[in-house]
Write a protein that holds these residues in place. Sequence first.
Motif, PDB file in Angstrom:
ATOM      1  N   ALA A 162      -3.005  10.310   1.725  1.00 40.52           N
ATOM      2  CA  ALA A 162      -2.778  10.158   3.158  1.00 40.52           C
ATOM      3  C   ALA A 162      -2.462   8.701   3.459  1.00 40.52           C
ATOM      4  N   ASP A 163      -1.267   8.460   4.011  1.00 46.71           N
ATOM      5  CA  ASP A 163      -0.830   7.097   4.332  1.00 46.71           C
ATOM      6  C   ASP A 163      -1.085   6.833   5.807  1.00 46.71           C
ATOM      7  N   GLU A 164      -2.141   6.088   6.088  1.00 50.19           N
ATOM      8  CA  GLU A 164      -2.561   5.802   7.460  1.00 50.19           C
ATOM      9  C   GLU A 164      -2.571   7.062   8.328  1.00 50.19           C
ATOM     10  N   PRO A 165      -3.342   8.045   7.935  1.00 45.29           N
ATOM     11  CA  PRO A 165      -3.309   9.318   8.656  1.00 45.29           C
ATOM     12  C   PRO A 165      -3.888   9.194  10.060  1.00 45.29           C
ATOM     13  N   LYS A 202       0.825  -1.214   0.000  1.00 47.91           N
ATOM     14  CA  LYS A 202       0.000   0.000   0.000  1.00 47.91           C
ATOM     15  C   LYS A 202       0.861   1.267   0.000  1.00 47.91           C
ATOM     16  N   SER A 203       1.803   1.315   0.934  1.00 48.66           N
ATOM     17  CA  SER A 203       2.638   2.520   1.029  1.00 48.66           C
ATOM     18  C   SER A 203       3.457   2.710  -0.246  1.00 48.66           C
ATOM     19  N   THR A 204       3.962   1.593  -0.770  1.00 43.51           N
ATOM     20  CA  THR A 204       4.742   1.688  -1.995  1.00 43.51           C
ATOM     21  C   THR A 204       3.911   2.311  -3.108  1.00 43.51           C
TER      22      THR A 204
HETATM   23 MG   LIG Z   1       2.625   1.322   4.887  1.00 46.29          MG
END
Ligand SMILES: [Mg+2]
Lengths: 406, 237
Positions: B175-178, B54-56
């Motif tokens: 937003a990455d796991e905000p 996901k983050s990638t």
């Molecule tokens: Mg991640």
Amino acid sequence: MNFFEMVRFAVRGLVANRLRSALTTLGILIGVGSVIILVAVGNGSSKQIQDNIAKLGTNTITVMRGGGGFGARAQSRNTQGKPLTVGDAVQLSDKKSAPNVKQAAPVSNATSVCTNGSSSTTPASFIGTWPSYFEAKNTKVVKGTYFTNDDVTEGRRVAVIGKTTASDLFGEENPIGKVMRCGGIPFSIVGLTETAGSNGFLDGDSLIISPITAVQRALTGYGNISSIVVQAKSAKVQDQAQIEIESILDKSHGISNVNSRDYRLLNQASLLATTTSTTKVFTVLLGAVAAISLLVGGIGITNIMLVTVVERTREIGIRKAIGARRRAILGQFLIEATILSLVGGILGVLVGFIGSNFMIVGVKPVIVPSSVFLAFGVSVFIGLFFGGYPASRAASLRPIEALRYE
Amino acid sequence: MAAVVVDNAPIIDLHDVVKQYGSGESAIFALDGVSLAIYPGEYVAIMGASGSGKSTLMNVIGALDIPSSGEYYLDGIDMASLDENQLAIVRGRKIGFIFQSFNLIPRTSALANVELPLAYQGIKIKERRIRALKALDLVGLSDRLTHEPTELSGGQQQRVAVARALVTKPALLLADEPTGALDSKSTADLLDLFDLVNAAGRTVVLITHEADVADRAKRTIRMRDGKIIEDTAKVLA
Ligand SMILES: [Mg+2]
Ligand SMILES: Nc1ncnc2c1ncn2[C@@H]1O[C@H](COP(=O)(O)OP(=O)(O)OP(=O)(O)O)[C@@H](O)[C@H]1O
């Protein structure tokens, strides 16, 4: 982003890392300041020695016994040849054969204990000479009078003494008009010389100067004299005067080969040149020590700069993620480094200038301008290079790499 | 496949994107052939197990990272054709990024943090100030302007980060796991903000592990082992 903005950012960055900024500045300050002060101390002590030599007399050439050169050869030659005599001094004073000589004075050195009642002293130098000696050697009488040519002709036992000798024998009392006994023979004191101070080895004020005739009769005998002090008319004609002295002495000593001279000349200029070169070595040594401290300081700066950038790699990543270009980041870090090293350098120069106003181990430092520029330049270069290099590396990282940096 | 506003060109358009770490036996495919189109005005949640990529994916979309292969068009621009400087401009103008760990500039006031992206865009100090104040007002932090990150709670820090992401008026908010580090109250506040942003027409993409957070989005994408395994649009009432 324009330049002014980058400066604002840099200042903000520096303020945000107050302690580290202060320490870096301090490191540069100490490095630069110590280089300037140490070199100034070296330079100051060499100036001091030169001044002392200048004080010994101007345009003075001293004729001594023994051939030129040093070591065993010169020493063995000392025992041969003719000794210096008062007659030589008389010839050197001749205006016709030595037109560039202003005056000459024979010097006979005596060693004697002088007493006044229960007080006694052994003067560092007890000189028998002519009145011309005073001018040639730049020795001034501040109280009482000089002795005269008449005193010399008559062989009067009068003496001009230095301050140390006076206080050794008479304490606080005015010595003029008093009598001291040297080797049991009475000398009446007519003058007191100006304070000369110590040159570090000899106390220049432990001194007695008397007519050579009196000294020879009372103490040394009429034989050889130790040296002849010759004063040239001016510094310009010192070389000509030297040639005249040589031709007169060569003739009277019967010397045909220049290499077998039984006397040698010591002039103020060459003495100055030798001591200047030795004190230069001293200054260079001090400078080297200071340069090492600057280098060590520089390594410290480098360290702090490296840590700063590494620690702020993540920050660089954040800045890139919100749209900072490479140029903006590099600019900020370069300006930060420049400000640090400039401020540190300027403060260091300031400290150097202030510190050089104080006596340091008895030496009045004299600032060498080139050391100021060198120290300042090196510190700024170190700041820029070692601040700029890691910053440029960090600025080229991809944002995600910089952000992940732990 | 979801098709919300089909008549528009996608703002995010990924074709067979691969992100590979290492090579040979030990190669890891953080993204293993992802194709995805997101249209302007969408609100998308990305879910999936830890390590699913996901983050990638988010970093590639946000132009923070470069894919090993595949094509990525952002607002019609082929991102592979841009150099470092142009990428920085795109990041500054089109994208607002919010990280799980806030990522504020340390020892710098909330106001200065929010002004920063505008400064990098070359916007004048006066206008910068006005817009930053407005953004901070929007997230309810008008009374914390001079506070530095360490003087703010987690929720407040994240709101500063949101203000910083929104201040440039980006077309795309990532937003990455905000909400990963926030309590339920702060989470609710933040999600309300996202709704507001989305309602204003901006595209929002967020990563989350929490189903109720994903529920607020109009479209949910699930990932596993670097692949998209599910893509569902909420049926609008
Ligand atoms: Mg991640
Ligand atoms: N720099 C890297 N070098 C090597 N492997 C990496 C690197 N970054 C990510 N990976 C790998 O890529 C895969 C996907 O990582 P990613 O961070 O995208 O996961 P994620 O879905 O965000 O997980 P999480 O929910 O825990 O944040 C993981 O297996 C991870 O180990």
